[in-house]
Design an enzyme around this catalytic site. Structure first.
Site, mmCIF file in Angstrom:
data_model
loop_
_atom_site.group_PDB
_atom_site.id
_atom_site.type_symbol
_atom_site.label_atom_id
_atom_site.label_comp_id
_atom_site.label_asym_id
_atom_site.label_seq_id
_atom_site.Cartn_x
_atom_site.Cartn_y
_atom_site.Cartn_z
ATOM 1 N N ASP A 17 0.802 -1.221 0.000
ATOM 2 C CA ASP A 17 0.000 0.000 0.000
ATOM 3 C C ASP A 17 0.840 1.279 0.000
ATOM 4 O OD1 ASP A 17 -1.183 -2.335 1.339
ATOM 5 O OD2 ASP A 17 -2.979 -1.095 1.532
ATOM 6 N N GLU A 48 -4.142 1.944 -3.156
ATOM 7 C CA GLU A 48 -5.440 2.333 -2.595
ATOM 8 C C GLU A 48 -5.376 3.389 -1.493
ATOM 9 O OE1 GLU A 48 -8.050 0.418 -0.273
ATOM 10 O OE2 GLU A 48 -6.650 0.200 1.371
ATOM 11 N N ASN A 49 -4.184 3.678 -0.980
ATOM 12 C CA ASN A 49 -4.042 4.733 0.029
ATOM 13 C C ASN A 49 -3.213 5.902 -0.477
ATOM 14 O OD1 ASN A 49 -3.783 2.027 2.221
ATOM 15 N ND2 ASN A 49 -5.455 3.497 2.365
ATOM 16 N N HIS A 77 -10.567 1.112 0.139
ATOM 17 C CA HIS A 77 -10.658 2.570 -0.035
ATOM 18 C C HIS A 77 -10.758 2.977 -1.501
ATOM 19 C CE1 HIS A 77 -10.213 3.734 4.124
ATOM 20 N NE2 HIS A 77 -9.136 2.989 4.259
ATOM 21 N N HIS A 160 -6.440 -8.400 -0.356
ATOM 22 C CA HIS A 160 -6.577 -7.220 0.499
ATOM 23 C C HIS A 160 -7.520 -7.567 1.646
ATOM 24 C CE1 HIS A 160 -5.868 -2.900 0.941
ATOM 25 N NE2 HIS A 160 -7.093 -2.832 1.414
ATOM 26 N N HIS A 185 -3.218 -4.395 3.087
ATOM 27 C CA HIS A 185 -4.237 -3.740 3.925
ATOM 28 C C HIS A 185 -3.749 -3.386 5.323
ATOM 29 C CE1 HIS A 185 -8.104 -2.406 5.418
ATOM 30 N NE2 HIS A 185 -8.069 -3.296 6.376
ATOM 31 N N HIS A 187 -0.672 -2.794 6.388
ATOM 32 C CA HIS A 187 0.459 -1.867 6.327
ATOM 33 C C HIS A 187 1.660 -2.327 7.142
ATOM 34 C CE1 HIS A 187 -1.995 1.895 4.925
ATOM 35 N NE2 HIS A 187 -2.399 0.777 4.343
#
Length: 275
Positions: A17, A48-49, A77, A160, A185, A187
């Site tokens: 991520d 996605e982040n 997200h 994820h 997801h 992190h």
């Protein structure tokens, strides 16, 4: 991995991520270098982040692909930035989880041609402790993987998901049917990389590309206040030193079986000032 992959080996780089501006700047600068240094054939980035810690925008997606990402995966997200919705019809290399209902914008999988053969990528989202309850990832993957294997045995899966148990279970469930299952997801990079008995490389979580002195990428003090005061507060992406986390997987281009997997951690020595 310092040795060069053979003509029959596809070397895949996956970056976890990307967290906000600091993560984007680091990936933008370091991904081209990593591809050259590690002799990468195919790079996948979870974005996605990448937009302030929540979602992704068309501009950011274009930037990541220009830096060298062949495919961008996402997660829960994915819809946070509204302008991304129409972009899915323009850019097939940007994936959303494959287990959304039929009719959802975008696709959750694709196959791309490389100099060493075709590579398939599938983005799937878990259900345990996730806010959005999507279709069962296990049953959905049965159909998606079977269809993709008609084109190529080289298949990389970004799982994820919140829980280690769901990621581990999917890895074993798909062992021998895909080349790799790597989780995203949380992190936080895990240390359980291995090649499962039937040839699927597995890593429970790739970690993130983001600030080291943070709480999963966000400012530490804000996170502490949420836990101590139990009040909602808007978090901001942290600053400071950035580390890229992910994995490198070598795959037999003929059989699709993983030959090895190694975790990746690299510190970016650039500046987050102005990020």
């Amino acid at each position: 991995m310092t040795d060069a992959p053979s003509d029959q080996t596809i070397r895949i780089l996956f970056l976890g991520d990307v967290m906000g501006d600091p993560g984007r700047k680091a990936v933008g600068e370091m991904l081209p270098r990593l591809k050259e240094e590690l002799q990468i054939d195919f790079a996948i980035v979870n974005g996605e982040n990448s937009a302030g810690g929540r979602g992704i925008t068309p501009k950011i997606a274009i930037g990541l692909m220009r830096a060298g990402a062949a495919v961008i995966t996402t997660g829960d997200h994915v819809w946070d930035q509204k302008e991304i919705v129409p972009y899915f019809s323009e850019e097939p290399r940007l994936l959303r989880p494959v287990n959304y209902p039929a009719g959802t914008p975008g696709e959750g999988s694709l196959v791309l041609e490389t100099k060493k053969g075709k590579v398939g990528v599938i983005n799937v989202q878990g259900r345990t402790f996730m806010k959005m309850l999507l279709e069962n990832p296990f049953t959905v993957m049965d159909e998606v993987v079977a269809e993709m294997r008609k084109e190529t045995p080289v298949i990389f899966v970004d799982m994820h998901s919140e829980t280690t148990s769901e990621k581990v279970a999917l890895g074993w469930y798909l062992d021998g049917r895909v080349s790799a299952v790597v989780g995203t997801h949380t992190h936080v990079q895990t240390a359980d990389e291995r090649v499962l008995p039937n040839g699927t490389a597995f890593l429970c979580d790739a970690g993130m590309c983001g600030p080291v002195d943070s709480c999963i990428g966000m400012e530490v003090q804000t996170a502490i206040e949420r836990f101590t005061k139990l009040l909602p507060s808007k978090g901001h992406v942290a600053r400071g030193q950035v580390k890229l986390c992910g994995a490198v997987v070598d795959v037999d281009a003929t059989t699709g079986k993983a030959l090895r997997i190694e975790r990746l951690q690299r510190v970016w020595h650039g500046s987050t000032e102005g990020a």
